[in-house]
Design an enzyme around this catalytic site. Structure first.
Site, PDB file in Angstrom:
ATOM      1  N   ASP A 114      38.507  42.387  42.686  1.00 35.91           N
ATOM      2  CA  ASP A 114      37.202  42.955  42.343  1.00 35.91           C
ATOM      3  C   ASP A 114      36.079  41.929  42.532  1.00 35.91           C
ATOM      4  O   ASP A 114      36.316  40.721  42.542  1.00 35.91           O
ATOM      5  CB  ASP A 114      37.179  43.377  40.867  1.00 35.91           C
ATOM      6  CG  ASP A 114      38.093  44.548  40.569  1.00 35.91           C
ATOM      7  OD1 ASP A 114      38.821  45.000  41.472  1.00 35.91           O
ATOM      8  OD2 ASP A 114      38.069  44.998  39.413  1.00 35.91           O
ATOM      9  N   ASP A 115      34.886  42.439  42.594  1.00 36.66           N
ATOM     10  CA  ASP A 115      33.628  41.671  42.446  1.00 36.66           C
ATOM     11  C   ASP A 115      33.173  40.933  43.697  1.00 36.66           C
ATOM     12  O   ASP A 115      32.173  40.222  43.667  1.00 36.66           O
ATOM     13  CB  ASP A 115      33.690  40.658  41.286  1.00 36.66           C
ATOM     14  CG  ASP A 115      33.824  41.328  39.930  1.00 36.66           C
ATOM     15  OD1 ASP A 115      33.862  42.568  39.895  1.00 36.66           O
ATOM     16  OD2 ASP A 115      33.905  40.604  38.923  1.00 36.66           O
ATOM     17  N   HIS A 163      33.302  49.302  43.694  1.00 33.97           N
ATOM     18  CA  HIS A 163      33.270  48.787  42.312  1.00 33.97           C
ATOM     19  C   HIS A 163      31.964  49.242  41.649  1.00 33.97           C
ATOM     20  O   HIS A 163      31.976  49.803  40.558  1.00 33.97           O
ATOM     21  CB  HIS A 163      33.388  47.266  42.349  1.00 33.97           C
ATOM     22  CG  HIS A 163      33.813  46.650  41.052  1.00 33.97           C
ATOM     23  ND1 HIS A 163      34.701  47.245  40.183  1.00 33.97           N
ATOM     24  CD2 HIS A 163      33.490  45.467  40.471  1.00 33.97           C
ATOM     25  CE1 HIS A 163      34.880  46.472  39.122  1.00 33.97           C
ATOM     26  NE2 HIS A 163      34.151  45.386  39.273  1.00 33.97           N
ATOM     27  N   HIS A 217      27.229  45.677  39.739  1.00 39.25           N
ATOM     28  CA  HIS A 217      28.090  45.365  38.601  1.00 39.25           C
ATOM     29  C   HIS A 217      27.501  45.741  37.248  1.00 39.25           C
ATOM     30  O   HIS A 217      27.804  45.121  36.221  1.00 39.25           O
ATOM     31  CB  HIS A 217      28.525  43.893  38.591  1.00 39.25           C
ATOM     32  CG  HIS A 217      29.927  43.726  38.054  1.00 39.25           C
ATOM     33  ND1 HIS A 217      30.194  43.674  36.705  1.00 39.25           N
ATOM     34  CD2 HIS A 217      31.117  43.653  38.669  1.00 39.25           C
ATOM     35  CE1 HIS A 217      31.506  43.546  36.522  1.00 39.25           C
ATOM     36  NE2 HIS A 217      32.079  43.545  37.702  1.00 39.25           N
ATOM     37  N   TYR A 238      34.345  46.681  34.625  1.00 42.36           N
ATOM     38  CA  TYR A 238      34.958  46.414  33.316  1.00 42.36           C
ATOM     39  C   TYR A 238      36.068  47.427  32.971  1.00 42.36           C
ATOM     40  O   TYR A 238      36.598  47.402  31.867  1.00 42.36           O
ATOM     41  CB  TYR A 238      33.913  46.411  32.188  1.00 42.36           C
ATOM     42  CG  TYR A 238      32.683  45.595  32.521  1.00 42.36           C
ATOM     43  CD1 TYR A 238      32.719  44.207  32.487  1.00 42.36           C
ATOM     44  CD2 TYR A 238      31.498  46.227  32.907  1.00 42.36           C
ATOM     45  CE1 TYR A 238      31.597  43.456  32.816  1.00 42.36           C
ATOM     46  CE2 TYR A 238      30.376  45.479  33.235  1.00 42.36           C
ATOM     47  CZ  TYR A 238      30.426  44.099  33.184  1.00 42.36           C
ATOM     48  OH  TYR A 238      29.310  43.370  33.514  1.00 42.36           O
ATOM     49  N   HIS A 264      40.276  38.844  40.970  1.00 36.87           N
ATOM     50  CA  HIS A 264      38.879  38.803  41.432  1.00 36.87           C
ATOM     51  C   HIS A 264      38.771  37.804  42.576  1.00 36.87           C
ATOM     52  O   HIS A 264      39.223  36.649  42.430  1.00 36.87           O
ATOM     53  CB  HIS A 264      37.963  38.384  40.272  1.00 36.87           C
ATOM     54  CG  HIS A 264      37.993  39.349  39.124  1.00 36.87           C
ATOM     55  ND1 HIS A 264      39.001  39.346  38.188  1.00 36.87           N
ATOM     56  CD2 HIS A 264      37.158  40.357  38.795  1.00 36.87           C
ATOM     57  CE1 HIS A 264      38.777  40.321  37.306  1.00 36.87           C
ATOM     58  NE2 HIS A 264      37.666  40.953  37.647  1.00 36.87           N
TER      59      HIS A 264
HETATM   60 NI    NI Z   1      34.109  43.601  38.071  1.00 31.79          NI
END
Ligand code: NI
Length: 228
Positions: free
Chosen positions: A33-34, A84, A88, A125, A175
């Site tokens: 992720d991210d 995602h 964020h 999250y 991540h």
């Molecule tokens: Ni994230």
């Protein structure tokens, strides 16, 4: 967008052959992720590619918009890209317009650089509520193994959190924004393969387990039928 760069990158990876899945061997989906990040994501792709394996990347639109070559490389290499969010924020308690912005603007970037829309999403999250479930345009993918890589940023702990707990059908959360995650993956990918695991994308895992992914439904693992 630099089309020549795209062709060059595609040319390097377009002939990669993914081994067909072998029945009976356990499956695992590594997810990141991210990102994408210029510093770490290509290293993770290098590791997966070197082991003829694939992963799934839940990207941020705000980063992806400037990393089109990385998205193209993911797509050409057989990796999966999911949404995602754009920047964020939490996807719960958003207005329709705000949620639309977070998802559709990211989807448009993915489609622009890969030619295909994302088929899955992972809310930031892991926050999900009934409003998001009812409005989510894609299947919601959570996870069954949490490496807590963001918390420890310790490659040994991340490695152990994967190898000590992973089971057939698991989805592993990481991540692609930490050096420690890259170093953990450098050892974990060959170790998983040595244990017999086949590393697949989330959609491949679902498909192999006979699950049709539906928008607004939550999935966290795809165990084999005999596993409770
Ligand atoms: Ni994230």
């Amino acid at each position: 967008m630099n089309r020549d760069l795209f062709r060059c990158i595609k040319g390097n990876y377009i002939y990669k052959s993914i081994s067909p899945l072998e029945p009976g061997r356990p499956l695992v989906a590594l997810t990141f992720d991210d990102g994408p990040t210029r510093r770490y994501t290509p290293q993770i792709l290098d590791i997966l590619d070197a082991h003829n394996s694939v992963g799934t990347f839940f990207v941020l639109g705000s980063l992806a918009v400037n990393q089109g070559d990385i998205l193209a490389r993911m797509s050409e290499g057989g990796h999966q890209i999911g949404i995602h969010s754009y920047d964020h924020v939490s996807l719960i308690d958003l207005s329709d317009a705000e949620l639309y912005h977070e998802l559709i603007s990211t989807q448009e970037i993915i489609e622009e650089f890969t030619g295909e829309p994302a088929q899955i999403m992972r809310p930031t999250y892991g926050f999900v509520d009934s409003s998001l479930l009812s409005r989510a345009p894609l299947p919601i993918i959570l996870w069954s193994v949490d490496t807590l890589d963001w918390e420890s940023q310790n490659s040994n702990l991340i490695y152990n959190s994967i190898l000590d707990t992973v089971k057939d059908g698991d989805i592993v959360l990481m991540h692609d924004i930490f050096e420690s995650t890259v170093e953990a993956i450098r050892l974990a990918v060959p170790a998983l393969i040595n244990k017999g695991f086949q590393l697949v994308t989330v959609s491949e895992l679902a498909q192999y387990r006979g699950v049709s992914l539906e928008p607004g439904k939550i999935y966290s693992r795809f165990p084999p039928p005999e596993t409770p």
